[in-house]
Structures are given as structure tokens and as C-alpha cells.
Design an enzyme around this catalytic site. Structure first.
Site, PDB file in Angstrom:
ATOM      1  N   LYS A   1      14.590 -19.680  55.222  1.00  0.00           N
ATOM      2  CA  LYS A   1      15.887 -20.064  54.434  1.00  0.00           C
ATOM      3  C   LYS A   1      15.743 -19.883  52.917  1.00  0.00           C
ATOM      4  O   LYS A   1      14.735 -20.587  52.554  1.00  0.00           O
ATOM      5  CB  LYS A   1      16.696 -21.159  54.893  1.00  0.00           C
ATOM      6  CG  LYS A   1      17.826 -21.566  54.350  1.00  0.00           C
ATOM      7  CD  LYS A   1      18.591 -22.756  54.757  1.00  0.00           C
ATOM      8  CE  LYS A   1      19.580 -23.135  54.221  1.00  0.00           C
ATOM      9  NZ  LYS A   1      20.588 -24.501  54.872  1.00  0.00           N
TER      10      LYS A   1
ATOM     11  N   CYS B   1      59.295 -14.083  39.598  1.00  0.00           N
ATOM     12  CA  CYS B   1      58.550 -14.774  38.647  1.00  0.00           C
ATOM     13  C   CYS B   1      57.704 -14.187  37.285  1.00  0.00           C
ATOM     14  O   CYS B   1      57.329 -14.970  36.752  1.00  0.00           O
ATOM     15  CB  CYS B   1      57.469 -15.550  39.617  1.00  0.00           C
ATOM     16  SG  CYS B   1      56.157 -14.386  40.152  1.00  0.00           S
TER      17      CYS B   1
ATOM     18  N   LYS C   1      19.076 -31.287  60.426  1.00  0.00           N
ATOM     19  CA  LYS C   1      18.760 -31.882  59.171  1.00  0.00           C
ATOM     20  C   LYS C   1      17.372 -31.806  58.855  1.00  0.00           C
ATOM     21  O   LYS C   1      16.500 -31.912  59.744  1.00  0.00           O
ATOM     22  CB  LYS C   1      19.072 -33.045  58.962  1.00  0.00           C
ATOM     23  CG  LYS C   1      18.816 -34.039  57.917  1.00  0.00           C
ATOM     24  CD  LYS C   1      20.048 -33.670  56.708  1.00  0.00           C
ATOM     25  CE  LYS C   1      19.490 -34.512  55.371  1.00  0.00           C
ATOM     26  NZ  LYS C   1      20.489 -33.916  54.357  1.00  0.00           N
TER      27      LYS C   1
ATOM     28  N   THR D   1      21.942 -23.922  48.972  1.00  0.00           N
ATOM     29  CA  THR D   1      22.964 -24.185  47.764  1.00  0.00           C
ATOM     30  C   THR D   1      22.711 -23.650  46.388  1.00  0.00           C
ATOM     31  O   THR D   1      21.482 -23.326  46.231  1.00  0.00           O
ATOM     32  CB  THR D   1      23.275 -25.786  47.553  1.00  0.00           C
ATOM     33  OG1 THR D   1      21.943 -26.240  47.805  1.00  0.00           O
ATOM     34  CG2 THR D   1      23.847 -26.310  48.945  1.00  0.00           C
TER      35      THR D   1
ATOM     36  N   CYS E   1      49.700  -8.496  33.509  1.00  0.00           N
ATOM     37  CA  CYS E   1      49.338  -7.025  33.083  1.00  0.00           C
ATOM     38  C   CYS E   1      49.054  -6.895  31.630  1.00  0.00           C
ATOM     39  O   CYS E   1      48.486  -6.318  30.875  1.00  0.00           O
ATOM     40  CB  CYS E   1      50.242  -5.934  33.696  1.00  0.00           C
ATOM     41  SG  CYS E   1      49.891  -4.354  33.344  1.00  0.00           S
TER      42      CYS E   1
ATOM     43  N   CYS F   1      16.232 -25.772  49.164  1.00  0.00           N
ATOM     44  CA  CYS F   1      16.865 -26.816  48.581  1.00  0.00           C
ATOM     45  C   CYS F   1      16.709 -27.124  46.949  1.00  0.00           C
ATOM     46  O   CYS F   1      15.419 -27.030  46.662  1.00  0.00           O
ATOM     47  CB  CYS F   1      16.498 -28.280  49.051  1.00  0.00           C
ATOM     48  SG  CYS F   1      17.055 -29.734  48.279  1.00  0.00           S
TER      49      CYS F   1
END
Lengths: 452, 446
Positions: free
Chosen positions: B172, B344, B45, B200, B351, B134
Site C-alpha cells: 500500500k 443567475c 485494521k 492518506t 467568464c 500511514c
């Protein structure tokens, strides 16, 4: 008499049907969401085609999944005003659920009935708690329709008419409206309270209910035809047919619908402790229902005696399996010949085998006869044509009888089918009336899932 | 069984599965349990000046009843004292000398970087990962993604760290950029020994429709967070592939972004990742999920005849091309297997409404216009008739059929079909050789 004065909303808790738990309990919010998310959302779906009322099932299920409960219930009710009770009493295994494509994929089919129950129940709860209505009736247009019998067919017809501004007046000879939903539906599917709540909701859109009034006795049928813009005949069927065999008259022999009604409706009714065994005669769903109910109520030995085989019986396979779970057995190829009595008391059901011709006694304390009900419409309502089986003849599309102002639907035209069949009859008759008056009906005559 | 051990720019671990920097690597006690469960490495972390967090911090997107398709968070870096973190890193390394412990770092000034690098090395970390990704909370303070979005700043800070560090340095990257190659190449130029990505994606996870407060709510307000989990995996794989095939990127890459199982991990490895990092899936299912990852990857390598996971790395990269290089003469069409079709009609409506109107039912003539005037009015005779079979309940199954002349091979029908293997995309034989758009341009045809 008005509905309020007849006191039909006050129910005694002391009814045998309260002993029956729900066979398929109501979904919680999360259970419904999980099941709704499973739906594949088929296009032109087989479940819709299998539904007599053609509810757009994938659409209402999708709406449950998104939390659009109001929209879901509207989708259901627009096609089927009795969506709340049919959700619980429909034979879904042979209709929508049986058609679900998941059956073909060896998955559990979508539990459409339980989802429909969830959507209708939650929406009506929200109507009460939020103060809005799913449907707002149009202003009155001066048209009046008399409806004979307050069963599912008339209730559906009346509700659609009321929404279109027509004044429906329902005449019911009994004290209780609701028809077989009140008196006949298996109590492990629906109790009186649920059925009455639905009747109240349907009537609340503006129908007038007059109980304790018998057409043909208190008011002439011809008078109705004269006084109203149209008449809807939803009179159902008559009393239980009997076998016409020796020993049939007397205590211990019941007509099936009579006994079911006692169990469901009559306060203080109970099975005598002396009744340890019962024989049910018949092979339809009423026979399967009463056999299962008796077994569930503690009658140790319940046998259904049927004159043909299970392959030919009109009762549903899943209902026979349901009864068998409670120990009910079925014996095939037997013709009833005599109710054997010892003094007043039933001792046995005597039958002969249709195969061997041999006679045999099935010892029992009660005999229940479930071979159908009388058709009485042809007798009661002058000028109404019936077929060879006593069923009122109607136009397939409009449900008009030979008299174009008289429409009919439900058991009196089909000889005894499901609530959902009555619901679609009521709807189609209402729409046909509206069309005949040139009334712009809708959106309730838009059948979802069908191209206009 | 294949050899799963890796050496990523000098950081060794018994397998390529690392825990990404986040709540699962918040403490030594957790990391030790993770290593016991089978994880090969852990990126701690992020360490920096301890911060104060808010409550609540997480939000999720569920999909069709499945939980956490995507997760977002507004949690910041470690809120525990640096001293405690370094002690625990030391304890973990002492007990698990063969596992990889990477210290994720985020500070501001050059002096702070010098100090935290030294302390990380003293604690025994195997490598450093510079958190330039971050996208919430820290970026407003000039750190995290605000660095990752500025290639020059990124390169400069990387070079500071490289000046002080004797252990490998990973950078990173944030996906919140126009072109991932810019920060990726800048990191390499700054001296990074390896890259890791993605961090993220900047996001608002939802709005509470009762009170109209965005989520996750902190009292009656919220802020943007970082989006991760299965939903971001395709975004991550594109950025990984783009870096992996770029000749300027000469360093190994640690893949991150929505990896939940061995299949996801294997795809990342094939697209050029040397190690993979997992966070959301562990937050959802716990450290135990690594057991299936190890098994699954091992069996896959055996099936492919690969003796080491390193042989797998990058095998898909040469097949990741620019659009202009793709063969314009290659064609597939849809085939519907009438036997397994359940009727189904999801392919039909997909399509009809969402693609090119090439699937039909026998419900009536097709009104679609295909640029061939006869199509709508006069259904083509070569169209195959629908085949029917019956469902379990005896009802007929409506099997849609494909107008193979019109099918443009988009895949949509096969993607919506709920029956495995029912709709297949089959190659149309052709005598034409490969010709790409670039070929046409070169020949002066476009």
C-alpha cells in the site's frame, strides 16, 4: 417630551397581539446556515433588482454562510436601515423571494426574509452582548433636520442622517414612535416588542424623538421649515376612510386600521364573545390582514366583500391564500349599501351585486371597513403640493417636494405601500439632503449591487 | 446480471468492493456485519505492535453545508492485542470462506515481519497488505509513509515479506511523494503481487478560530493527520492511472481514495483498479452503502454490454495521455440554452472575472480586450443578441450569450451553471487533422 419621559418602552403584556404566534419563526444558527448554503450567489441577481432598497442579497446571504454575521447585517442596513422589520413584514413573495431564480428551476426559492431576519437579529443581539456597534456616527456637522412622523420613512431618514453627523429631530403626534410597524403590521409577522426594539436601535445612532407633538397644532409647520436646515415629511396617512352609507355610524362598525391598532396595542382590549361573524369591506392587504386576524382570534365566520374580482384586487394573492387557510372567504362584485341594524346592534351588511343589481344581506355582528385611509398632508402642511389622490408630489430621485428644503417619503407620497418603500424614501431623502449640503456621505450612500 | 467476482493476484472475492484498512475493519464482529451487508472483502485494521491512541482523532472539512467533503485522522494502527485480532480473522474466514480477508501489516524489524506474516497466514488471511502509507504517528517511528517515501527501503522490506509469505502480498503506497511511479515500481521490483493506493494525504484539517488550536485538538495541541474522503479522489485517480499505464507495473492494483458510490468505484476500475477499497464513506454512512454500489455497478455493466467486471478494468487507461499528445486542433465552444437558463449569471461573472471574457449580457458594451482592438470599442456584429424569456413569476430572465468567436472552450461556464444541460460544450467542426504538441516538436515547429 423626550422618549424616556413618554414611557413608550413600557408595554403591557395584556394585548391581543400576543395571542398570535410567528407565522415564520426565527431561524436557528443551523437552519440559517443550511438555507444560506443553498443560495446560488447569482451575479447581478434578480432578487436585488426586486428589492425596493436594492440590498445586495447574495452578498449578505454568503456572509451568513461563512458566519460573518456582522458583515451580513452591515450589508443589509447600509441599503435598508429598517432591515430588521422589513425582514419580517416585507411581501417577499412578490419581491425578492418571488424573483429568486430557483422559482424558475422548480426548487423552493431562498427564504430571503427569514435569512435577513436572522442576520439582523443576531447582529443586534451581538451589539448588546459584545459592546460594539455596527455603525459609528460621524461627529456632528451642525446641520439639523426636522422629521414629521416617527414611522419607517422618518426613522430610516433620521438614522442615515445621524450617522453622517446631522442632528435629526423627530416629531410624533402619538405617544408611540414606529408608525405602522407598531400599530398596523399583522401581529403574526411582528409584535410591538420587535418593532420598538428596532426604533430604539435606529434612534440610538443619535436621533432626538419628541412624542406627543403635533405639527400644525403644537408647532407651526412653517416654523419647522424656518428653524431647520431641512424638513422631512413622513406623516403617513390619516384615519380610515368610511363608506358614507346608512347605518355606518355606531357600535360594531370599525375602521380597519383602528381595529388592528386596538388588537395590537391596547392593553386589555378583547373581542366581545358575542361577535361570531364579521364582514370586511375592501380588497387590499389591510382587508386581508384584519380578516385573517379576526378569524385567527376565533370569529367563526369572516367574509370579505369586494366590489370587483380577485383578479383586480390590490391585495396580494399569497395574503388571500393565507387568510383562506383560517377560513376567511371572499365574495366578489358586491357594493355595500347599508349597515343593517337592529336597535344598536349590527345585524347585517346589505350589498348589491355589481353584476345582477340584486340586493342581498350578509348577516354579521361586526363590519370592518378597509377601503383605504385619508390623505391629509395637503391639508396640514401649507405650500406642499399634492396630486389628485392627495399624495405629496416629490422628485422621483431626491424626494424633494416643491420646496427644495422639504422632503417627503412613505405612505404620504405613495398613498399606502410597504415599509420597505418608506425605508428607501427615507434613505434617498437623507442622501439628497447630504448631497445638497455638499457633505461627503458614506459609505451608507453606496448602494450595494449597483455600479457606481 | 454481470459477474462481479474478481481474482486479484490470487485473492478471490465475490465482488470488487473491499473495506479499506481502518476503523470499519477494526474487529471481527464489524467485518462479519460488513460481509452480511454485501462487501466482498476487508483489509483488516493494520496489525503491529499495539499502540496507544489519542483523543480526539478525527477532523472534517464540510463544503457548502455538505458534511465531510474531506476527513482527516490521527489514529494509529490497531490498539487491540494481536492475539485477539488473529482469532477474529480466523473466525471470519471460517464463517465467510468465499470473502477476501487481507491482513494489513506494519512492523519494523525483519524478524517482526517474519513473525507477523506467519501468524497472519496461520489465521487464514487470504493476502497481506504492507502499510507503507500511514503519514502520522507511525512514520515518526520509521514505519508507514517513511517507508513508502524511500523506494529502496520499500523494495527491501517487500522482498523480506515475499521471502516468508506464501499468500499474495499487496504493497500500500503513500501519496506523499513527488512521483508515485518511484515507490510503485520499487514495490514491483521488490516482488509485490499487487499494489494498493492511495493511503492518506498528510494534512492539517483546520484551525479552531476561537482558541487557534489546529484540529483535531488533543487538549490545546494537535498534529498533522491523514486526509481522505471525497476530496482526495482526483489525486488518487491520477496516481492510479499513472501506475496503470506504466509498462513496468505488471501487477494488479487495488484502488483507494474517496470512493463513495458505484460511480466513483467504476471510474477507479476503468482507470485500472482490479478491486476498490472504501473507508470514509462507510464511516459516514455505514456498511449499508454497498448495496447501491453493487446495484449501480451491475446495471452499468449491463448497459455497457460487459458480462464481467474484469472486462471493465483499465478501459480508460489507453485514453489517459501526456499533455503533449493531445490534439491542438480540437475546439469546443459554449452554448447557452436560452429556454432553460434561469438568469443567475454565474456563467457571466465566471467568464468575466475567472476566464476569458467571452460571455456577455445586454447590460452594456464589453470592455474586455481580446487581443483584437475592435472588440471593446465596437462589439462584434456576429455576436448573437440575448434571448429573453420570463421566469415563473413573470419577471424577464436575463440570458447571457457567448461570443463564439472568442470562446476558448475552457468549460468553466458549464461547470458553474446550476441548471443541468443548460450550458453545453459543442465541438467546432474543423478540416484540420489531429496535431499534437509532440507532433509539432517532431516537425521542428516548436
Amino acid at each position: 417630551m423626550t422618549a424616556e419621559k413618554s414611557g413608550w418602552k413600557q408595554l403591557s403584556a395584556d394585548r391581543m397581539e400576543t395571542q398570535f404566534a410567528d407565522a415564520k419563526p426565527a431561524y436557528s444558527d443551523s437552519e440559517a446556515a443550511i438555507e444560506a448554503h443553498r443560495c446560488l450567489f447569482c451575479y447581478d441577481a434578480p432578487c436585488i433588482k426586486a428589492c425596493p432598497t436594492g440590498i445586495d442579497i447574495p452578498a449578505f446571504i454568503k456572509k451568513i454562510a461563512t458566519g460573518n454575521i456582522r458583515g451580513s447585517a452591515r450589508t443589509i442596513f447600509e441599503a435598508n436601515m429598517l432591515g430588521a422589520s422589513t425582514a419580517r413584514v416585507c411581501p417577499v413573495d412578490v419581491l425578492c423571494v418571488g424573483a429568486c431564480v430557483y422559482n424558475d428551476l422548480n426548487h423552493q426559492p431562498i427564504q430571503i426574509g427569514r435569512l435577513q431576519r436572522y442576520a439582523t437579529r443576531r447582529a443586534l443581539e451581538m451589539e448588546n452582548s459584545h459592546g460594539w456597534r455596527l455603525f459609528t456616527p460621524k461627529p456632528g456637522n451642525g446641520k439639523k433636520v426636522a422629521l414629521i412622523g416617527a414611522g419607517p420613512a422618518s426613522l430610516a431618514c433620521a438614522a442615515y442622517l445621524a450617522l453622517e453627523g446631522v442632528t435629526p429631530v423627530i416629531y410624533e403626534k402619538d405617544d408611540l414612535p414606529g408608525g405602522l410597524n407598531i400599530t398596523g403590521v399583522a401581529p403574526y409577522k411582528l409584535h410591538m416588542e420587535g418593532a420598538i426594539a428596532e426604533v430604539e436601535w435606529l434612534l440610538s445612532h443619535g436621533a432626538d424623538l419628541r412624542t406627543g407633538v403635533e405639527i400644525g397644532k403644537d408647532i407651526r409647520f412653517e416654523q419647522l421649515v424656518e428653524d431647520y436646515d431641512a424638513v422631512f415629511l413622513g406623516a403617513g396617512l390619516g384615519s380610515d376612510q368610511l363608506l358614507g352609507i346608512p347605518g355606518e355610524d355606531g357600535p360594531g362598525v370599525w375602521g380597519a386600521t383602528t381595529l388592528i391598532r386596538e388588537i395590537k396595542n391596547r392593553a386589555g382590549f378583547s373581542l366581545p364573545s358575542a361577535v361570531k361573524s364579521a364582514v370586511v369591506i375592501g380588497g387590499g392587504n389591510t382587508a386581508l390582514d384584519i380578516a385573517r386576524e379576526l378569524a385567527m382570534l376565533g370569529v367563526a365566520e369572516v367574509k370579505i366583500l369586494y366590489r370587483r374580482t380577485t383578479r383586480e384586487m390590490p391585495g396580494y394573492c399569497h395574503e388571500l391564500e393565507g387568510a383562506a387557510r383560517y377560513g376567511v372567504t371572499l365574495v366578489e362584485n358586491l357594493t355595500p349599501v347599508e349597515v343593517v341594524r337592529e336597535g344598536d346592534r349590527v345585524k347585517a351588511m346589505r350589498v348589491t351585486s355589481t353584476k345582477s343589481g340584486e340586493t342581498e344581506d350578509y348577516p354579521c355582528d361586526w363590519v370592518v371597513i378597509a377601503i383605504g385611509q385619508e390623505t391629509h398632508a395637503g391639508r396640514l402642511y401649507s405650500g406642499i403640493k399634492v396630486d389628485g389622490k392627495g399624495r405629496v408630489i416629490v422628485d422621483e430621485k431626491t424626494r424633494q417636494t416643491g420646496n427644495p428644503n422639504v422632503y417627503a417619503g412613505g405612505d404620504c407620497i405613495n398613498g399606502g405601500k410597504e415599509v420597505v418603500n418608506a425605508a428607501v424614501d427615507g434613505r434617498e431623502a437623507a442622501f439628497a439632503m447630504l448631497r445638497s449640503w455638499g457633505t461627503a456621505a458614506g459609505p451608507y450612500n453606496r448602494i450595494p449591487g449597483q455600479r457606481q | 446480471m454481470a459477474d462481479l467476482s474478481i481474482d486479484m493476484c490470487g485473492i478471490k472475492s465475490p465482488n470488487p468492493f473491499w473495506l479499506a484498512s481502518g476503523p470499519p475493519t477494526n474487529s471481527g464482529e464489524q467485518v462479519m456485519r460488513a460481509f452480511d451487508a454485501g462487501w466482498g472483502g476487508a483489509v483488516w485494521k493494520t496489525l503491529g505492535d499495539p499502540i496507544v491512541n489519542v483523543s480526539s482523532r478525527l477532523g472534517a472539512v464540510d463544503y457548502y453545508g455538505a458534511k465531510i467533503m474531506g476527513l482527516n485522522n490521527i489514529e494509529l494502527i490497531t490498539d487491540r492485542p494481536l492475539e485477539a485480532n488473529f482469532k477474529e480473522i480466523y473466525a471470519v474466514k471460517k464463517r465467510y470462506p468465499g470473502h477476501a480477508v487481507v491482513a494489513s501489516l506494519m512492523v519494523e524489524s525483519k524478524e517482526e515481519w517474519r513473525e507477523i506474516v506467519k501468524r497472519s497466514e496461520d489465521a487464514g488471511a487470504d493476502g497481506l497488505e504492507l502499510n507503507f502509507g500511514c503519514p502520522h504517528g507511525m512514520c515518526e517511528r520509521g514505519m508507514g509513509s517513511s517507508v513508502g517515501q524511500e523506494p529502496k527501503v520499500l523494495a527491501e522490506i517487500t522482498s523480506w515479506v515475499k521471502e516468508y509469505a506464501s499468500i499474495p502480498v499487496l504493497v500500500k503506497l503513500t501519496p506523499n511523494v513527488g512521483d508515485i511511479l518511484d515507490p510503485g515500481v520499487a514495490a514491483v521490483e521488490g516482488g509485490a503481487d499487487g499494489l494498493s493506493l492511495i493511503n492518506t494525504v498528510k494534512s492539517i484539517i483546520g484551525v479552531n478560530l476561537d482558541n487557534l488550536v489546529p484540529l483535531p485538538a488533543v487538549g490545546g495541541e494537535s498534529t498533522q493527520g491523514g486526509y481522505c474522503g471525497p476530496a482526495v479522489k482526483p489525486i488518487a485517480m491520477h496516481m492510479l492511472g499513472a501506475l496503470a499505464r506504466d509498462t513496468r507495473v505488471t501487477v494488479p492494483i487495488s484502488g483507494i481514495g474517496g470512493i463513495s458510490d458505484w460511480r466513483d468505484a467504476t471510474e477507479f476500475l476503468a482507470l485500472g483498479a482490479t478491486s476498490v477499497q472504501v473507508c470514509t464513506a462507510v464511516m459516514h454512512g455505514g456498511y449499508r452503502i454497498v448495496e447501491d454500489m453493487l446495484d449501480g455497478l451491475n446495471f452499468y455493466l449491463d448497459d455497457k454490454g460487459l458480462s464481467s467486471v474484469n472486462e471493465l478494468v483499465g478501459l480508460a487507461v489507453p485514453k489517459f495521455k501526456e499533455w503533449g499528445e493531445l490534439d491542438l486542433n480540437y475546439n469546443v465552444i459554449a452554448r447557452i440554452d436560452a429556454e432553460t437558463c434561469i438568469g443567475c449569471q454565474l456563467c457571466y461573472v465566471a467568464c468575466l472575472d475567472g476566464a476569458h471574457q467571452c460571455i456577455h449580457t445586454n447590460q452594456g458594451p464589453c470592455q474586455a480586450y481580446h487581443g483584437k482592438p475592435d472588440h471593446g470599442a465596437n462589439p462584434r456584429t456576429e455576436v448573437m443578441p440575448p434571448e429573453h424569456h420570463t421566469a415563473g413569476n413573470g419577471a424577464p430572465v436575463q440570458v447571457p450569450f457567448v461570443d463564439e468567436d472568442e470562446c476558448i472552450g475552457c468549460n468553466l461556464c458549464s461547470l458553474v451553471c446550476p441548471v443541468p444541460g443548460c450550458i453545453t460544450m459543442e465541438q467546432v467542426p474543423t478540416t484540420a487533422g489531429k496535431e499534437s504538441w509532440n507532433d509539432r516538436v517532431a516537425r521542428g515547429l516548436a
